[in-house]
Design a protein around this motif. Sequence first.
Motif, PDB file in Angstrom:
ATOM      1  N   LYS A 199      10.223  23.048  -7.778  1.00 33.49           N
ATOM      2  CA  LYS A 199      11.566  23.146  -8.597  1.00 33.49           C
ATOM      3  C   LYS A 199      12.777  23.100  -7.689  1.00 33.49           C
ATOM      4  O   LYS A 199      13.749  22.570  -7.593  1.00 33.49           O
ATOM      5  CB  LYS A 199      11.544  23.947  -9.567  1.00 33.49           C
ATOM      6  CG  LYS A 199      12.813  24.087 -10.477  1.00 33.49           C
ATOM      7  CD  LYS A 199      12.780  25.110 -11.839  1.00 33.49           C
ATOM      8  CE  LYS A 199      13.958  24.733 -12.773  1.00 33.49           C
ATOM      9  NZ  LYS A 199      14.122  25.420 -13.726  1.00 33.49           N
ATOM     10  N   ASN A 238      12.920  20.236  -5.326  1.00 35.20           N
ATOM     11  CA  ASN A 238      13.403  19.202  -5.909  1.00 35.20           C
ATOM     12  C   ASN A 238      15.046  19.231  -6.099  1.00 35.20           C
ATOM     13  O   ASN A 238      15.776  18.472  -5.977  1.00 35.20           O
ATOM     14  CB  ASN A 238      12.679  19.047  -7.379  1.00 35.20           C
ATOM     15  CG  ASN A 238      13.117  17.511  -7.975  1.00 35.20           C
ATOM     16  OD1 ASN A 238      13.476  16.644  -7.284  1.00 35.20           O
ATOM     17  ND2 ASN A 238      13.181  17.692  -9.205  1.00 35.20           N
ATOM     18  N   ARG A 246      20.980  16.004 -15.304  1.00 35.40           N
ATOM     19  CA  ARG A 246      19.737  16.120 -15.516  1.00 35.40           C
ATOM     20  C   ARG A 246      19.491  15.230 -16.935  1.00 35.40           C
ATOM     21  O   ARG A 246      20.148  15.577 -17.917  1.00 35.40           O
ATOM     22  CB  ARG A 246      19.016  17.430 -15.601  1.00 35.40           C
ATOM     23  CG  ARG A 246      17.400  17.228 -15.890  1.00 35.40           C
ATOM     24  CD  ARG A 246      16.644  18.677 -15.656  1.00 35.40           C
ATOM     25  NE  ARG A 246      15.247  18.380 -15.706  1.00 35.40           N
ATOM     26  CZ  ARG A 246      14.570  18.402 -16.834  1.00 35.40           C
ATOM     27  NH1 ARG A 246      15.167  18.891 -18.002  1.00 35.40           N
ATOM     28  NH2 ARG A 246      13.068  18.403 -16.798  1.00 35.40           N
ATOM     29  N   SER A 275      20.946   6.569 -10.117  1.00 33.37           N
ATOM     30  CA  SER A 275      19.948   7.260  -9.971  1.00 33.37           C
ATOM     31  C   SER A 275      19.704   7.174  -8.265  1.00 33.37           C
ATOM     32  O   SER A 275      20.484   6.473  -7.673  1.00 33.37           O
ATOM     33  CB  SER A 275      18.845   7.233 -10.592  1.00 33.37           C
ATOM     34  OG  SER A 275      18.230   6.148  -9.853  1.00 33.37           O
ATOM     35  N   SER A 317      10.801   7.123 -16.319  1.00 34.67           N
ATOM     36  CA  SER A 317      10.735   8.152 -15.664  1.00 34.67           C
ATOM     37  C   SER A 317      11.963   8.660 -14.944  1.00 34.67           C
ATOM     38  O   SER A 317      11.850   9.512 -13.935  1.00 34.67           O
ATOM     39  CB  SER A 317       9.809   8.128 -14.761  1.00 34.67           C
ATOM     40  OG  SER A 317       9.958   6.964 -13.742  1.00 34.67           O
ATOM     41  N   ASP A 342      14.781  11.275 -14.108  1.00 38.62           N
ATOM     42  CA  ASP A 342      14.943  12.555 -14.500  1.00 38.62           C
ATOM     43  C   ASP A 342      16.280  13.038 -14.181  1.00 38.62           C
ATOM     44  O   ASP A 342      17.191  13.639 -14.948  1.00 38.62           O
ATOM     45  CB  ASP A 342      13.917  13.332 -13.316  1.00 38.62           C
ATOM     46  CG  ASP A 342      13.831  14.759 -13.706  1.00 38.62           C
ATOM     47  OD1 ASP A 342      14.344  15.161 -14.875  1.00 38.62           O
ATOM     48  OD2 ASP A 342      13.050  15.510 -12.756  1.00 38.62           O
ATOM     49  N   TYR A 343      16.856  12.916 -12.667  1.00 38.92           N
ATOM     50  CA  TYR A 343      18.246  13.172 -12.388  1.00 38.92           C
ATOM     51  C   TYR A 343      18.958  12.045 -12.442  1.00 38.92           C
ATOM     52  O   TYR A 343      18.587  11.124 -11.784  1.00 38.92           O
ATOM     53  CB  TYR A 343      18.269  14.117 -10.888  1.00 38.92           C
ATOM     54  CG  TYR A 343      17.820  15.521 -11.140  1.00 38.92           C
ATOM     55  CD1 TYR A 343      18.611  16.566 -11.673  1.00 38.92           C
ATOM     56  CD2 TYR A 343      16.380  15.973 -11.135  1.00 38.92           C
ATOM     57  CE1 TYR A 343      18.186  18.017 -11.944  1.00 38.92           C
ATOM     58  CE2 TYR A 343      15.812  17.333 -11.429  1.00 38.92           C
ATOM     59  CZ  TYR A 343      16.796  18.232 -11.782  1.00 38.92           C
ATOM     60  OH  TYR A 343      16.295  19.559 -11.815  1.00 38.92           O
TER      61      TYR A 343
END
Length: 270
Positions: free
Chosen positions: A64, A67, A104, A135, A245, A247-248
């Motif tokens: 985490k 990332n 996010r 992204s 998929s 995410d951020y």
Amino acid sequence: MQNLLNFLYRFRTFGLFLLLEGVCAWLIIAYNQRPNAAFLNSSNSLVAGVNLLTSNTTNYFQLKQINSQLVAENQLLREQLANHSLGKVELDTSKERYILKKARVINSTFRRSMNYMTLDAGLDQGIKPGMGVISGFGVVGQVKSASNSFATVTSLLHRNLLISSSISRTNTLCTVQWDGESPLQAELKYVPRHIPIKEGDSIVTSGYNAIFPKDIYIGKIASFELEDNDVFYNAKIDLAVDFSSVDYVFVIENRMKQEQDSLELEAITE
């Protein structure tokens, strides 16, 4: 304590046997070259295996944090790229045109004809309707609405969203619009027939609006057709972003958007 002493006394013979076995093993390893080498190799392998297991376990629990660091680095690189495309290489960040805000994705759809995303950042983080969203792979969409803590994004997988684009190799202006079919592809529109295009050509943002900087990757040409009477190509592109998929993301603030929009509106109304 008495129980422990009783236990040791009961197994005194077996304990002495183990002690003598250990001494014998040590003598064999210490005073014989081949057993010594084999023992060292085995012990080194065991230690290496334990260290690898410890390292993998530590890295797993740090994923985490790692990332988050990668997202922050990506944000910085994206900002530098966006401003560099304008020919600006400045150290004073107050003069930069584009600022990226990390967020996010906490909810998203990609199977409908009108797809949206929800972000965990809103007005309190400086996110406003109309801002572009990208992204680490490419264009994602455009902010539709925002509350204090959240924002919704009109995904590129939305049939009403048009992205001003260009073919990177020829610098030809065109438009990307999703056709409501595969979430992996979109239509490439308004490419004139006299432009030589080919499969694999990169499609990027044109920079011809106040939403996205120039040269943000959108995808590449997957296929195209041209009938005898067609003015424009019928082409499709493979999208760079996997919308199943995401995410951020990074929300793009254009500090000069209001000035540009007002000037263009004035030119249109004259």
